[in-house]
Design a protein around this motif. Structure first.
Motif, short mmCIF file in Angstrom:
data_model
loop_
_atom_site.label_atom_id
_atom_site.label_comp_id
_atom_site.label_asym_id
_atom_site.label_seq_id
_atom_site.Cartn_x
_atom_site.Cartn_y
_atom_site.Cartn_z
N ASP A 177 0.81 -1.22 0.00
CA ASP A 177 0.00 0.00 0.00
C ASP A 177 0.84 1.27 0.00
N GLY A 178 2.16 1.12 0.06
CA GLY A 178 3.04 2.28 0.09
C GLY A 178 3.25 2.94 -1.26
N ASN A 179 3.22 2.13 -2.33
CA ASN A 179 3.43 2.67 -3.66
C ASN A 179 3.00 1.62 -4.68
N ALA A 180 1.93 1.90 -5.41
CA ALA A 180 1.37 0.92 -6.34
C ALA A 180 2.35 0.56 -7.45
N TYR A 181 3.05 1.54 -7.98
CA TYR A 181 4.01 1.28 -9.05
C TYR A 181 5.07 0.28 -8.59
N LEU A 182 5.67 0.54 -7.43
CA LEU A 182 6.74 -0.33 -6.93
C LEU A 182 6.20 -1.68 -6.47
N ALA A 183 4.98 -1.70 -5.95
CA ALA A 183 4.36 -2.97 -5.56
C ALA A 183 4.22 -3.88 -6.78
N ASN A 184 3.82 -3.32 -7.90
CA ASN A 184 3.70 -4.09 -9.14
C ASN A 184 5.08 -4.55 -9.64
N ARG A 185 6.04 -3.65 -9.59
CA ARG A 185 7.41 -4.00 -10.02
C ARG A 185 7.96 -5.13 -9.14
N LEU A 186 7.72 -5.03 -7.83
CA LEU A 186 8.23 -6.05 -6.91
C LEU A 186 7.56 -7.40 -7.19
N ALA A 187 6.27 -7.40 -7.40
CA ALA A 187 5.55 -8.65 -7.70
C ALA A 187 6.12 -9.29 -8.97
N GLU A 188 6.40 -8.48 -9.99
CA GLU A 188 6.98 -9.00 -11.23
C GLU A 188 8.37 -9.59 -10.99
N GLN A 189 9.18 -8.90 -10.20
CA GLN A 189 10.53 -9.37 -9.92
C GLN A 189 10.52 -10.67 -9.12
N ILE A 190 9.57 -10.80 -8.21
CA ILE A 190 9.46 -12.04 -7.42
C ILE A 190 9.15 -13.22 -8.34
N VAL A 191 8.25 -13.02 -9.28
CA VAL A 191 7.92 -14.09 -10.23
C VAL A 191 9.17 -14.48 -11.03
N THR A 192 9.89 -13.51 -11.52
CA THR A 192 11.11 -13.78 -12.28
C THR A 192 12.16 -14.49 -11.42
N TYR A 193 12.30 -14.04 -10.18
CA TYR A 193 13.30 -14.61 -9.26
C TYR A 193 12.96 -16.03 -8.85
N SER A 194 11.69 -16.38 -8.91
CA SER A 194 11.25 -17.71 -8.47
C SER A 194 11.97 -18.84 -9.18
N LYS A 195 12.41 -18.62 -10.40
CA LYS A 195 13.10 -19.69 -11.13
C LYS A 195 14.38 -20.11 -10.42
N TYR A 196 15.01 -19.20 -9.67
CA TYR A 196 16.25 -19.54 -8.97
C TYR A 196 15.99 -20.40 -7.75
N SER A 197 14.83 -20.26 -7.14
CA SER A 197 14.52 -21.05 -5.94
C SER A 197 13.97 -22.42 -6.29
N GLN A 198 13.78 -22.68 -7.55
CA GLN A 198 13.24 -23.97 -7.99
C GLN A 198 14.32 -24.83 -8.63
N ALA A 199 15.56 -24.42 -8.53
CA ALA A 199 16.65 -25.16 -9.18
C ALA A 199 16.75 -26.59 -8.68
N ASP A 200 16.30 -26.85 -7.45
CA ASP A 200 16.42 -28.20 -6.91
C ASP A 200 15.36 -29.15 -7.44
N ILE A 201 14.36 -28.64 -8.18
CA ILE A 201 13.32 -29.53 -8.70
C ILE A 201 13.38 -29.63 -10.23
N GLN A 202 14.45 -29.14 -10.79
CA GLN A 202 14.62 -29.23 -12.24
C GLN A 202 14.89 -30.70 -12.62
N PRO A 203 14.41 -31.17 -13.78
CA PRO A 203 14.66 -32.57 -14.19
C PRO A 203 16.14 -32.80 -14.48
#
Length: 186
Positions: free
Chosen positions: A160-186
């Motif tokens: 609720d502090g800043n809508a623009y940055l909240a959206n940017r952060l949500a997008e970055q978290i989605v992108t970053y998620s690929k790094y935390s899933q490295a242990d489940i890669q085939p």
């Protein structure tokens, strides 16, 4: 020169000198730490264009100074004398409290941030946005997952502090998620 330009130049010069004394680099790289600070400030400048009633001059100074208490020998008093109490209080809120147990540091910092103006909230989101880059090679999957969980907490608590940055952060978290899933890669 505008107040924003003068404030930016004063803060980046101060921060660059303080971090250079420590020979501080961006974690896992040979890039001077001032690049991280300028990236956080750029997020703030972009957010300011998309946000009404946003004190960009204050926010940019906080962005550039946000790590000087935590990472250098700079004191609260030094920031207060050089930049004023409002900036010093914001930088202190954005700094981890070493007296707080490690598991409680993020919650403690977020509590202190939320007691301050929304520009401080914005800097915390901008900082995490710029930190959600490919993690350093030496980080374990567990460390990467913890960092992502902290990012989700920041996003939830400060959205609720800043809508623009909240959206940017949500997008970055989605992108970053690929790094935390490295242990489940085939």
């Amino acid at each position: 020169m505008s107040d924003l330009q003068a404030s930016y130049q004063k803060a980046i010069r101060f921060a660059a000198e303080k971090h250079a004394i420590q020979n501080q680099l961006i974690t896992g790289s040979n890039i001077p730490y001032v690049v991280h600070l300028s990236n956080v400030a750029m997020e703030i400048l972009m957010a300011a264009q998309a946000t009404e009633n946003f004190d960009v001059t204050i926010a940019v100074q906080i962005a550039l100074l946000h790590d000087v208490l935590e990472d250098t020998a700079t004191t609260f008093e030094e920031i207060e004398v050089t930049f004023g109490n409002q900036i010093a209080q914001a930088v202190q809120a954005l700094s981890k409290n070493d007296a707080t147990p490690a598991v409680d540091k993020m919650a403690d910092s977020l509590r202190r941030i939320k007691a301050l103006p929304k520009e401080v909230w914005a800097v915390k989101m901008a900082d995490r946005i710029t930190n959600l880059q490919p993690p350093p090679q030496h980080w374990t999957i567990e460390k990467i997952k913890t960092y992502k969980e902290q990012a989700l907490l920041i996003a939830t608590e400060l959205k609720d502090g800043n809508a623009y940055l909240a959206n940017r952060l949500a997008e970055q978290i989605v992108t970053y998620s690929k790094y935390s899933q490295a242990d489940i890669q085939p």
